[in-house]
Design an enzyme around this catalytic site. Structure first.
Site, PDB file in Angstrom:
ATOM      1  CD  GLU A   1      -2.697  -1.254   0.062  1.00 35.69           C
ATOM      2  OE1 GLU A   1      -3.158  -0.337  -0.833  1.00 35.69           O
ATOM      3  OE2 GLU A   1      -3.035  -2.329  -0.368  1.00 35.69           O
TER       4      GLU A   1
ATOM      5  CG  HIS B   1      -1.131   1.511  -4.570  1.00 36.09           C
ATOM      6  ND1 HIS B   1      -1.152   1.216  -5.820  1.00 36.09           N
ATOM      7  CD2 HIS B   1      -1.438   0.090  -4.006  1.00 36.09           C
ATOM      8  CE1 HIS B   1      -1.372   0.042  -6.268  1.00 36.09           C
ATOM      9  NE2 HIS B   1      -1.560  -0.787  -5.127  1.00 36.09           N
TER      10      HIS B   1
END
Length: 572
Positions: free
Chosen positions: A142, A145
């Site tokens: 994550e 990203h």
């Protein structure tokens, strides 16, 4: 469905609704010239920017997220805070806002405006089912990203096809309705109308090409985030094993002896449901493990076999924002040599398992599935083709003779609607077949010859551990665990108002309860189990009538067919 995908779809639906309404108004009231087109493009870009601006606020509102101060987060989860601090220091960004969703559905996602205003959310399921290294790998993914600025990039990427769609729609509706606004009626107007139709067709084709490219770019960004996780943890296997647990729901914690003892205790707890007899219970959890207490290679390869060899997998991969789990694991395997670690799951035996289950080719099953699923549509297309032939015959272009009458076409459609009705019944019988047998998650997940159309009717027993979309207060779906793994439970009713009522009144009440569920195991981008009936330990029963709802269209077809037969017999 992952939280990231679910949140994106929810926000996109809201803005798509707004876009449709305003676009319709614009077509009728804006001038049908280049200025009008530019205004519509500006409106489309404005919608995209508005979505980009307020979607983080909407996501924060529709999900039950417990935001935690960074110091407290570091005290609770030092191994995760270490990953965050490492990325923040290397990339020189602000720490993301950190949150927890209190749901045992193992999911994680990130959202925000820029890499310096990001939010990173995980669920209790990530902390419960994954070990520390796997948790770090998920958080690192994550964070990938965030540092890659995917919020901005994907907004731009998906905006381009939307602009092309705006041009296509504007051109089509302008060509269709501009004659009603213009006082001129000459050859030049006809040529302009034809040119607009050509522009509409080219733009619409470009929209679909652009849309598919956007999905491809989204999948590439997922691979980049996976690579970031491998770099941060210095072991790609950590994310691979996390994906096996999150995407396939296969679990193995502790030694074989510990799992066996845990399984026995849960079997006794479920005896009151009439689910298992402890004296006859088999070591269903153990079959997912090897002798070292790890997930068995055979189980993982069988689960991945669907992603690798089922033709439906290629279809879903093409139209998905995320690569299929097996594809992601294969990419991670390619990076293992860089970090000097052996590959955890190489899928070398997946093809053999697939051939043992379904043979060398699954083309026949895929074609059968498509035929059954599209049967009513195919019948309708045949009716349209026959009607076109009748029109040409009626106009004298085809030598149909006495067949080119109104009576003939009415009779044709009367028969056609009855055939479509029986087609719906045949499709429902195929998609909702009976023969429910006791099953468990690992047996379902490792079945390759299933699809959204071809189910495996089963009965599973275990505990509802969370919502289908963790933290989403309007999620009617559930998340289930038995002694072998986790499964997404689809309570799709077929009528949105009933889904809404179930989400508000029943779904939360079932979380934490021991249940027996009868339904159909299916496989799409992710495995899921569609509900027919749920029994709780307290004796309550919840029926789902999605199967019965499919018969409504059959009844409508029969009614129309009867009406057309009545016209054919009495009027014509």
């Amino acid at each position: 469905m992952g939280l990231k995908l679910a949140s994106t779809l929810a926000v996109m639906f809201l803005f798509a609704l707004m876009y449709a309404v305003v676009f319709t108004i614009g077509v009728w009231f804006l001038p049908s010239n280049l200025f009008g087109l530019l205004l519509m493009i500006a409106f489309t870009v404005g919608i995209v920017l508005l979505q980009y601006g307020i979607s983080p606020l909407i996501v924060g509102w529709i999900y039950r997220i417990d935001w935690i101060e960074y110091e407290e987060y570091a005290n609770r989860y030092p191994h995760l805070a270490d990953a965050v601090e490492k990325v923040v220091a290397i990339r020189e960004i602000k720490p993301p806002k950190l949150g927890i969703i209190h749901d045992l559905n193992p999911q994680a996602f990130t959202f925000g405006w820029t890499k310096n205003s990001a939010r990173l959310v995980i669920t209790d399921g990530i902390l419960h089912y994954l070990d520390d290294n796997e948790q770090r790998a998920v958080v690192a993914h994550e964070l990938g990203h965030i540092v890659h600025n995917d919020f901005i990039l994907m907004t731009v990427v998906f905006a381009i096809p939307l602009v092309l769609l705006t041009i296509a729609r504007w051109s089509y509706y302008t060509a269709r309705f501009s004659s009603f606004r213009s006082s001129k009626d000459d050859d030049a107007g006809s040529y302009i109308g034809l040119a607009l139709i050509v522009v509409a067709v080219v733009s619409y084709i470009s929209y679909w090409i652009g849309f598919l490219i956007s999905l491809f770019v989204s999948r590439i960004r997922e691979y980049f985030a996976d690579q970031h996780a491998a770099e941060l943890t210095e072991n790609p296997n950590y994310l691979s094993t996390a994906l096996v647990k999150i995407a396939y729901g296969l679990l193995a914690n502790g030694t074989k002896k510990e799992i066996k003892q845990h399984q026995k205790s849960k079997v006794r707890a479920l005896r009151g449901l009439g689910i298992f007899d402890p004296k006859k219970a088999k070591d269903v959890a153990v079959q997912t493990m090897d002798r070292n207490g790890k997930l068995s290679k055979h189980s993982v390869e069988a689960a991945a076999g669907w992603d690798l060899f089922n033709p439906w997998a290629k279809y879903f991969q093409t139209f998905s924002t995320h690569p299929l789990p097996a594809k992601r694991i294969q990419r991670l395997n390619e990076q293992c040599a860089t970090y000097g670690v052996p590959i955890e799951y190489d899928f070398s035996g997946a093809r053999k398992i697939k051939e043992q289950q379904v043979g060398k080719s699954m083309a026949g099953e895929f074609i059968t599935d498509l035929f059954v699923y599209k049967l009513p549509t195919l019948i309708f297309i045949i009716l349209i083709a026959l009607s076109a032939g009748w029109i040409f015959g009626f106009l004298g272009f085809l030598p149909l003779g006495t067949l080119a009458t109104i009576n003939t076409i009415v009779l044709l459609w009367a028969i056609g609607f009855f055939v479509m009705g029986f087609g719906v019944i045949a499709r429902t019988s195929f998609m909702y077949r009976s023969g429910f047998e006791p099953d468990n998650v690992v047996e379902l997940i490792t079945t390759i010859n299933v699809s959204p159309v071809r189910p495996r009717p089963s009965i599973i027993e275990g505990v509802i551990v969370g919502k289908g979309i963790a933290g989403y207060w309007l999620s009617e779906d559930l998340y289930f665990q038995d002694n072998t793994g986790l499964m997404y439970i689809d309570y799709r009713f077929g009528f949105r108002l009933m889904d809404f009522w179930w989400a508000l009144r029943r779904a939360d009440q079932l979380v934490g309860q021991k249940v027996k569920i009868q339904g159909w195991y299916r496989r799409g981008p992710s495995p899921y189990f569609q509900v027919d009936t749920i029994w709780t330990e307290s004796g309550r029963r919840f029926r789902n009538y999605s199967k019965h709802m499919t018969y409504i269209s059959a009844v409508l077809f029969f009614i129309i067919g009867v009406f057309l037969f009545y016209l054919w017999f009495t009027v014509l």
